[in-house]
Design an enzyme around this catalytic site. Sequence first.
Site, PDB file in Angstrom:
ATOM      1  N   HIS A  70       5.432   2.063  -5.692  1.00 48.95           N
ATOM      2  CA  HIS A  70       5.354   2.679  -4.364  1.00 48.95           C
ATOM      3  C   HIS A  70       6.357   2.058  -3.404  1.00 48.95           C
ATOM      4  CE1 HIS A  70       1.371   3.562  -6.096  1.00 48.95           C
ATOM      5  NE2 HIS A  70       1.383   4.646  -5.332  1.00 48.95           N
TER       6      HIS A  70
ATOM      7  N   ASP B  14       6.660   6.382  -5.482  1.00 44.53           N
ATOM      8  CA  ASP B  14       5.832   7.299  -4.686  1.00 44.53           C
ATOM      9  C   ASP B  14       5.777   6.914  -3.207  1.00 44.53           C
ATOM     10  OD1 ASP B  14       5.251   8.418  -7.137  1.00 44.53           O
ATOM     11  OD2 ASP B  14       3.076   8.385  -6.883  1.00 44.53           O
TER      12      ASP B  14
HETATM   13 ZN    ZN Z   1       0.849   8.465  -3.263  1.00 46.22          ZN
END
Ligand code: ZN
Length: 255
Positions: A218, A72
């Site tokens: 992430h 992400d």
């Molecule tokens: Zn996010």
Amino acid sequence: MKLPPLLVVALAAKIVALALWLAGAKPSLAVACFVAPDPLVLWALFVPSAQGLVRVFTHFATDRREVWLTIDDGPDPEDTPRLLDLLDRHGARATFFVIGERAARHPEIIREIVRRGHEVAHHTHTHPLGTFWCAGPRRLAAELDRALTALGEAGVKPRWFRPPTGIKHLLIGSALASRDLKCVGWTVRSGDSRAGSAEEVVRRVAPQLRPGAIVLVHEGPRLGAVVRVQAIARVLESCAHRGFACVIPRADQLR
Ligand SMILES: [Zn+2]
């Protein structure tokens, strides 16, 4: 706009409560009726894996040792190229849930992600952390459409959407359906955004790996310097060590 059954029930309870109050029922009964469905609505809204407002996919069906790595918050000009090399070295495939305004700034990275055999998905246009759930309908539409435009300009039509931190919106179901997007959650949250080291991330992820797990990690500057890219490197090593392949599942495998 089609409201999900959960919201219809919640609104109906409020109308019934009002009718009870007008008819002279005990105020405590009217109040109880008014608020009764609210905990369910809040649960569906704020718990990332909760169903009720939209179908959220939290794993995929497989009998092989394979997981879905989802990355992400990119694209990031520093991290994404390094991640693409890393994925190549491991023969791994991943889905990048990207932020629209970042994609608009770096369309060449979006194209490179696809060229290298990975997938690009939708993670809102501005990543409104903490305010996505209470956005007005116009803001909700803008978050979805502006990112779709940015990705479209890079040649991508995403299939999947993930709200920031998994917190949904009351109208997310119809908003996604009308844009042909499906909501993807996760099985394993790596905790990389708060971790103090890559080791800490892998210690959390490794024991939770199982066939069909969706792993959330992430990229980008929100992560600590010692975690950036290195945590994903360690997760990929851990997957390889335990015989798990990183694949992109087919739509019909999602559960
Ligand atoms: Zn996010």
